[in-house]
Design an enzyme around this catalytic site. Structure first.
Site, PDB file in Angstrom:
ATOM      1  N   THR A  70     -14.517 -23.835   4.924  1.00 21.97           N
ATOM      2  CA  THR A  70     -13.495 -23.350   3.994  1.00 21.97           C
ATOM      3  C   THR A  70     -12.336 -24.354   3.925  1.00 21.97           C
ATOM      4  OG1 THR A  70     -14.083 -21.073   4.490  1.00 21.97           O
ATOM      5  CG2 THR A  70     -11.883 -21.438   3.552  1.00 21.97           C
ATOM      6  N   ASN A 152     -25.524 -20.295  -1.739  1.00 18.49           N
ATOM      7  CA  ASN A 152     -25.679 -19.503  -0.519  1.00 18.49           C
ATOM      8  C   ASN A 152     -26.310 -18.134  -0.739  1.00 18.49           C
ATOM      9  OD1 ASN A 152     -22.997 -19.559  -1.789  1.00 18.49           O
ATOM     10  ND2 ASN A 152     -22.570 -17.813  -0.482  1.00 18.49           N
ATOM     11  N   HIS A 200     -21.558 -24.052  12.009  1.00 13.84           N
ATOM     12  CA  HIS A 200     -22.182 -22.777  12.404  1.00 13.84           C
ATOM     13  C   HIS A 200     -23.342 -22.359  11.512  1.00 13.84           C
ATOM     14  CE1 HIS A 200     -20.262 -19.715   9.581  1.00 13.84           C
ATOM     15  NE2 HIS A 200     -19.497 -20.752   9.349  1.00 13.84           N
ATOM     16  N   THR A 236      -4.987 -31.686  16.706  1.00 15.46           N
ATOM     17  CA  THR A 236      -5.720 -32.196  17.870  1.00 15.46           C
ATOM     18  C   THR A 236      -7.213 -31.973  17.667  1.00 15.46           C
ATOM     19  OG1 THR A 236      -3.845 -31.689  19.283  1.00 15.46           O
ATOM     20  CG2 THR A 236      -5.977 -31.949  20.377  1.00 15.46           C
ATOM     21  N   CYS A 324     -18.276 -13.814   3.551  1.00 15.08           N
ATOM     22  CA  CYS A 324     -16.835 -13.997   3.445  1.00 15.08           C
ATOM     23  C   CYS A 324     -16.219 -12.960   2.515  1.00 15.08           C
ATOM     24  CB  CYS A 324     -16.543 -15.407   2.966  1.00 15.08           C
ATOM     25  SG  CYS A 324     -17.555 -16.616   3.821  1.00 15.08           S
TER      26      CYS A 324
HETATM   27  C1  PLP Z   1     -21.722 -22.425   0.436  1.00 12.18           C
HETATM   28  C2  PLP Z   1     -20.667 -22.167   1.451  1.00 12.18           C
HETATM   29  N1  PLP Z   1     -19.537 -22.872   1.418  1.00 12.18           N
HETATM   30  C3  PLP Z   1     -18.554 -22.679   2.320  1.00 12.18           C
HETATM   31  C4  PLP Z   1     -18.657 -21.720   3.298  1.00 12.18           C
HETATM   32  C5  PLP Z   1     -17.537 -21.536   4.271  1.00 12.18           C
HETATM   33  O1  PLP Z   1     -17.807 -22.212   5.476  1.00 12.18           O
HETATM   34  P1  PLP Z   1     -17.072 -21.759   6.826  1.00 12.18           P
HETATM   35  O2  PLP Z   1     -17.680 -20.459   7.230  1.00 12.18           O
HETATM   36  O3  PLP Z   1     -17.364 -22.874   7.805  1.00 12.18           O
HETATM   37  O4  PLP Z   1     -15.627 -21.642   6.521  1.00 12.18           O
HETATM   38  C6  PLP Z   1     -19.815 -20.938   3.373  1.00 12.18           C
HETATM   39  C7  PLP Z   1     -19.935 -19.854   4.382  1.00 12.18           C
HETATM   40  O5  PLP Z   1     -20.476 -18.804   4.112  1.00 12.18           O
HETATM   41  C8  PLP Z   1     -20.861 -21.178   2.436  1.00 12.18           C
HETATM   42  O6  PLP Z   1     -21.987 -20.466   2.449  1.00 12.18           O
END
Ligand code: PLP
Length: 386
Positions: A70, A152, A200, A236, A324
């Site tokens: 993000t 996603n 992750h 850091t 999210c």
């Molecule tokens: C396509 C995509 N971009 C960005 C993110 C966000 O990544 P993070 O969870 O490392 O903030 C996700 C997480 O679901 C994702 O699927």
């Protein structure tokens, strides 16, 4: 029984990453310190950066570590926008992750940016003709084009090399969070200006990611402080997480083809059985090439909240879209961009399969699914199910 079918939200951390994380957490030192322990941590970070850069097809100096995907997406969008004050247009697709759409929306509201959304075809691909027309008429005004490498919720891999061709001199960013480690992804040969990857999703720890940014380019930072990471991302360095990120990525890339075959087989098996036991289910994740493990389907007459709750009580973890935005009861903008009606989008689930799943688990889910769907259809309100 717990059957985890939400690998696209976050994947289980793998053994190599846990070992690396453990070992590194026992060490003390700030990578920016000049003393011996600090220099030792710096060496660990730089070794990890070097190894990761090779896996991703970039130079070590092109890796900018961040605290999440993000954050890397925000840095790309805001950084490119602020870097070219004479250009105020940001071009993206209608089915990007909120970590792209929301910073753009923020810039539209607060910094008079203009957003142009590229529509999605029914096959789950960005409309390249639309993009061509936008670039032909607005090239001089566009600060950045950001198109995800794979979606996603649908798994659909996007034609990024063609986007780069169309963009010519305009910077192109791609959110490769879901692709890296699962399908072919090479920063250099793709020719993009910047890309986001996140640990992750590939068996690494939470809270570490990277923006890969072409050498020699500058971005306006969003974090100011110690000037780490080319003065683009102060803070850091999270050495244990960075070292573990690389360990997870090495494992994912070394086994990528085998993992792809295994996960793809499980998904294909799931779909073929699902179509027999619940013939009215509609599969939304139909595009090819695609990520191997994403299965997105509409279960007519249900609501995803009810399905998720019922599956959860049976020990099965799935998702109704991107995690999210989970908890926010609104239909998936991805499925709506694909052309689904609001009620169909609201009756859809994303089951994301990973390397830890087995055919036995898929059979267990298939055995339970008809009764879950039946109960969800009969529930008038979700609270009845609790
Ligand atoms: C396509 C995509 N971009 C960005 C993110 C966000 O990544 P993070 O969870 O490392 O903030 C996700 C997480 O679901 C994702 O699927």
């Amino acid at each position: 029984m717990t059957i985890y079918l939400d690998h696209a939200a976050t994947a289980p951390i793998n053994g190599a990453a846990i070992e690396a994380l453990n070992a590194q957490m026992r060490k003390v030192g700030n990578a920016s310190s000049l003393h011996n322990p600090g220099r030792s941590i710096r060496k660990d970070v730089e070794d990890a950066r070097h190894a990761l850069s090779e896996l991703v097809g970039a130079a070590p100096s092109e890796i900018i570590f961040t605290g999440s995907g993000t954050e890397a997406n925000n840095l790309a969008i805001k950084g490119f926008f602020w870097q070219s004050p004479e250009r105020n247009v940001i071009v993206t697709s209608a089915f990007e992750h909120h970590a792209i759409l929301d910073p753009i929306e923020w810039l539209v509201e607060h910094e008079s940016a203009e957003q142009i959304l590229i529509p999605i075809t029914r096959a789950g691909l960005i409309d390249l003709d639309f993009l061509k027309a936008v670039v032909a008429s607005r090239a001089a005004e566009i600060a950045v084009i950001s198109i995800m490498h794979s979606n996603n919720e649908l798994g659909a891999i996007q034609p990024i090399a063609e986007v780069v061709n169309i963009a010519r001199e305009i910077p192109v960013h791609t959110d490769a969070v879901q692709s890296f480690g699962k399908v072919e992804f090479n920063f250099d040969s793709l020719g993009v200006t910047a890309a986001t990857i996140s640990a992750h999703k590939v068996g690494g720890p939470l809270g570490v990611a990277a923006l890969i940014l072409k050498r020699g380019l500058d971005l306006t930072p969003i974090l100011h402080g110690g000037g780490q990471e080319r003065e683009i991302r102060s803070g850091t360095l999270n050495a244990p997480a960075i070292v573990a990120f690389t360990a997870a990525a090495q494992d994912a890339i070394a086994n990528r083809e085998e993992n792809f075959r295994k996960v793809r087989h499980l998904r294909d098996y799931f779909i073929s059985r699902l179509q027999v036991i619940l013939p009215d289910v509609r599969i939304n994740s139909i595009s090819d090439p695609a990520l191997p493990g994403i299965l997105n389907a509409t279960f007519p007459g249900t609501e995803s909240d009810a399905l998720l709750l019922l599956l959860d009580t049976e020990g099965i973890s799935a998702s109704a879209g991107s995690a999210c935005s989970a908890g926010v009861p609104r239909p998936s903008h991805v499925l709506m961009a694909l052309g689904l009606s609001e009620s169909d989008a609201d009756a859809s689930l994303r089951l994301s399969i990973g390397t830890t799943n087995t055919e036995k688990e898929i059979d267990q889910v298939l055995a339970i699914l008809p009764s879950v769907v039946e109960r969800a259809r009969n529930a008038f309100v979700v609270s009845e199910l609790i």
